[in-house]
Design a protein around this motif. Structure first.
Motif, short mmCIF file in Angstrom:
data_model
loop_
_atom_site.label_atom_id
_atom_site.label_comp_id
_atom_site.label_asym_id
_atom_site.label_seq_id
_atom_site.Cartn_x
_atom_site.Cartn_y
_atom_site.Cartn_z
N ARG A 1 36.11 8.08 40.15
CA ARG A 1 37.26 8.66 39.91
C ARG A 1 38.11 8.54 41.25
NH1 ARG A 1 35.33 14.70 39.10
NH2 ARG A 1 37.60 15.08 39.19
N GLY A 2 39.41 8.51 41.03
CA GLY A 2 40.24 8.96 42.09
C GLY A 2 40.47 7.47 42.96
N ILE A 3 40.50 7.66 44.30
CA ILE A 3 40.49 6.67 45.17
C ILE A 3 39.25 5.85 45.16
CG2 ILE A 3 40.39 6.09 47.74
CD1 ILE A 3 42.00 8.53 48.12
N GLY A 4 38.08 6.27 45.11
CA GLY A 4 36.99 5.32 44.75
C GLY A 4 36.96 4.68 43.56
N ARG A 5 37.65 4.81 42.61
CA ARG A 5 37.87 4.07 41.17
C ARG A 5 38.48 3.19 41.46
NH1 ARG A 5 36.99 5.74 36.02
NH2 ARG A 5 37.86 4.64 34.23
N ILE B 1 31.52 1.89 51.96
CA ILE B 1 32.57 2.75 52.09
C ILE B 1 32.20 4.07 51.53
CG2 ILE B 1 34.96 3.14 51.08
CD1 ILE B 1 35.20 0.34 50.57
N ASN B 2 32.23 5.00 52.49
CA ASN B 2 31.76 6.42 52.44
C ASN B 2 33.00 7.21 51.90
OD1 ASN B 2 29.12 6.39 53.37
ND2 ASN B 2 29.74 5.74 55.23
N ASN B 3 33.02 7.20 50.62
CA ASN B 3 34.25 7.92 50.06
C ASN B 3 33.97 9.21 49.21
OD1 ASN B 3 37.08 7.63 48.43
ND2 ASN B 3 35.56 7.97 46.72
N ALA B 4 32.71 9.63 48.87
CA ALA B 4 32.30 10.62 47.83
C ALA B 4 32.95 11.96 48.82
CB ALA B 4 31.08 10.79 47.61
N GLY B 5 33.52 12.88 48.21
CA GLY B 5 34.10 14.10 48.87
C GLY B 5 34.73 15.09 47.71
N ILE B 6 34.50 16.28 48.14
CA ILE B 6 34.91 17.59 47.43
C ILE B 6 35.84 18.42 48.38
CG2 ILE B 6 33.02 17.38 45.60
CD1 ILE B 6 31.90 19.83 47.21
N THR B 7 36.72 19.19 47.65
CA THR B 7 37.22 20.15 48.50
C THR B 7 37.21 21.48 47.50
OG1 THR B 7 39.28 20.78 49.77
CG2 THR B 7 39.53 19.79 47.56
N PRO C 1 43.76 9.45 54.53
CA PRO C 1 44.57 9.42 53.70
C PRO C 1 45.68 10.70 53.57
CG PRO C 1 42.55 8.80 52.26
CD PRO C 1 42.40 9.41 53.90
N GLY C 2 46.89 10.48 53.25
CA GLY C 2 47.92 11.69 53.32
C GLY C 2 47.61 12.23 51.76
N VAL C 3 48.76 12.98 51.34
CA VAL C 3 48.60 13.66 50.09
C VAL C 3 48.79 12.37 49.20
CG1 VAL C 3 49.65 15.11 48.51
CG2 VAL C 3 49.83 15.51 51.09
N ILE C 4 47.73 12.39 48.23
CA ILE C 4 47.42 11.24 47.33
C ILE C 4 47.18 11.93 46.05
CG2 ILE C 4 46.18 9.02 46.71
CD1 ILE C 4 47.23 9.05 49.47
N GLN C 5 47.83 11.04 44.81
CA GLN C 5 47.98 11.49 43.60
C GLN C 5 46.60 11.36 42.99
OE1 GLN C 5 51.09 8.83 42.51
NE2 GLN C 5 52.62 10.84 42.03
N THR C 6 45.54 12.35 43.06
CA THR C 6 44.46 12.24 42.45
C THR C 6 44.16 13.68 41.82
OG1 THR C 6 43.15 13.12 44.40
CG2 THR C 6 43.43 10.78 44.08
N ASP C 7 42.78 13.80 41.03
CA ASP C 7 42.66 14.95 40.78
C ASP C 7 42.25 16.20 41.74
OD1 ASP C 7 42.20 13.75 38.49
OD2 ASP C 7 39.77 13.74 38.24
N MET C 8 42.34 15.80 43.12
CA MET C 8 42.05 16.98 44.21
C MET C 8 43.48 17.72 43.98
SD MET C 8 40.12 15.67 47.55
CE MET C 8 38.16 15.44 47.57
N LEU C 9 44.36 17.28 43.37
CA LEU C 9 45.84 17.97 43.56
C LEU C 9 45.77 18.93 42.22
CD1 LEU C 9 48.44 15.37 44.39
CD2 LEU C 9 47.23 16.77 46.11
N ASN C 10 44.85 18.75 41.51
CA ASN C 10 45.08 19.78 40.36
C ASN C 10 45.01 21.29 40.38
OD1 ASN C 10 44.94 17.45 38.73
ND2 ASN C 10 42.58 17.80 38.31
N GLY C 11 44.61 21.82 41.71
CA GLY C 11 44.34 23.27 42.06
C GLY C 11 45.59 23.54 42.71
N ILE C 12 46.48 22.67 43.08
CA ILE C 12 47.92 22.86 43.65
C ILE C 12 49.12 23.11 42.70
CG2 ILE C 12 49.08 22.26 45.57
CD1 ILE C 12 46.91 20.80 46.78
N HIS C 13 49.74 24.16 43.16
CA HIS C 13 50.95 24.33 42.34
C HIS C 13 51.90 23.34 42.56
CE1 HIS C 13 54.52 26.47 40.80
NE2 HIS C 13 53.80 27.38 40.20
N GLU C 14 52.84 22.97 41.37
CA GLU C 14 53.67 21.94 41.23
C GLU C 14 54.66 22.04 42.50
OE1 GLU C 14 55.36 21.48 37.62
OE2 GLU C 14 53.45 21.03 36.72
#
Length: 246
Positions: free
Chosen positions: A13-17, A86-92, A183-196
């Motif tokens: 998913r996301g950047i890794g994909r 490439i060590n990309n796996a991550g959660i927040t 990375p800065g603010v990237i359009q991925t699923d990690m932004l799902n919990g942030i208000h528009e």
């Protein structure tokens, strides 16, 4: 096999994909690691295989050292080499520090930091033998400047920056380059919990007036993996549209 091989953790998913797609298109053998996102991983695999690219899937919880080691051995056994890790796996997890449980903390540190140690330690054994290799750690601007409500995440990504710099010094004499992308603010699923509204504010605070895309990061990773970056090591390159300027 003459193709170079890249192993990408958290690549379903996301950047890794996007990195898996970019490297496959550029004629790399690609190992796509995933853990829980099996549906997305299979869809990506089918897409890339249908285009004739050289890719394999590997399910592993890389916060488990045995599974991380088995994954690296599988990669070498399949493609006979590993040129780029490439060590990309991550959660927040967005919450106040006082609401962060021990389990929350350990989960993020295990996934974002310990997994990098386990996977890299295994891959480096092969790279040392070959006297070559590229290691790219995906950190974050929050690892550089910190983020409210993401103390555990920021800590894990800051530690990854320290690991990158120290390991680059240690492995440099063996012709292995180690760099980090923040990375800065990237359009991925990690932004799902942030208000528009918050996302819009972040966009407006970025000098380029847009959020980053996974492709922005994938293209940078491809450069760092290439021979064009052979004299770059121990660096933290932040693709963030000017949001953070050091």
């Amino acid at each position: 096999m003459n193709k170079k091989t890249v192993l990408i953790t958290g690549a379903s998913r996301g950047i890794g994909r996007e990195m898996a797609k970019v490297f496959a298109k550029n004629e790399y053998n690609v190992l796509i690691n995933y853990n829980k996102s099996e549906k997305e991983a299979n869809e990506l695999y089918d897409e890339l295989i249908s285009k004739g690219y050289s890719v394999v899937l590997y399910k592993a919880d890389i916060s488990n050292p045995l599974e991380a080691d088995a994954m690296v051995k599988f990669c070498i056994g399949t493609f006979e080499r590993i040129d780029v890790l490439i060590n990309n796996a991550g959660i927040t997890d967005y919450k106040m520090f006082t609401d962060t449980t021990n389990e929350d903390w350990n989960n993020i540190i295990n996934t974002n930091l310990n997994s990098v140690f386990y996977t890299t330690k295994s891959a480096v054994k092969y790279m040392l033998y070959e006297h070559s290799g590229k290691i790219i750690n995906i950190s974050s601007i929050w690892g550089m400047v910190g983020a409210s409500y993401e103390v555990a995440y920021s800590t894990s990504k800051a530690a990854l920056i320290g690991m990158t710099k120290a390991l680059a010094k240690e492995l440099g004499p063996s012709n292995i380059q180690v760099n980090a992308i923040a990375p800065g603010v990237i359009q991925t699923d990690m932004l799902n919990g942030i208000h528009e509204d918050v996302i819009e504010d972040l966009k407006n605070e970025t000098p380029l007036l847009r959020l980053g895309t996974p492709l922005d990061i994938a293209n940078l990773a491809l450069f760092l993996a290439s021979e064009k970056s052979n004299f770059i090591t121990g660096q933290v390159i932040s693709s963030n549209g000017g949001f953070v300027i050091n």
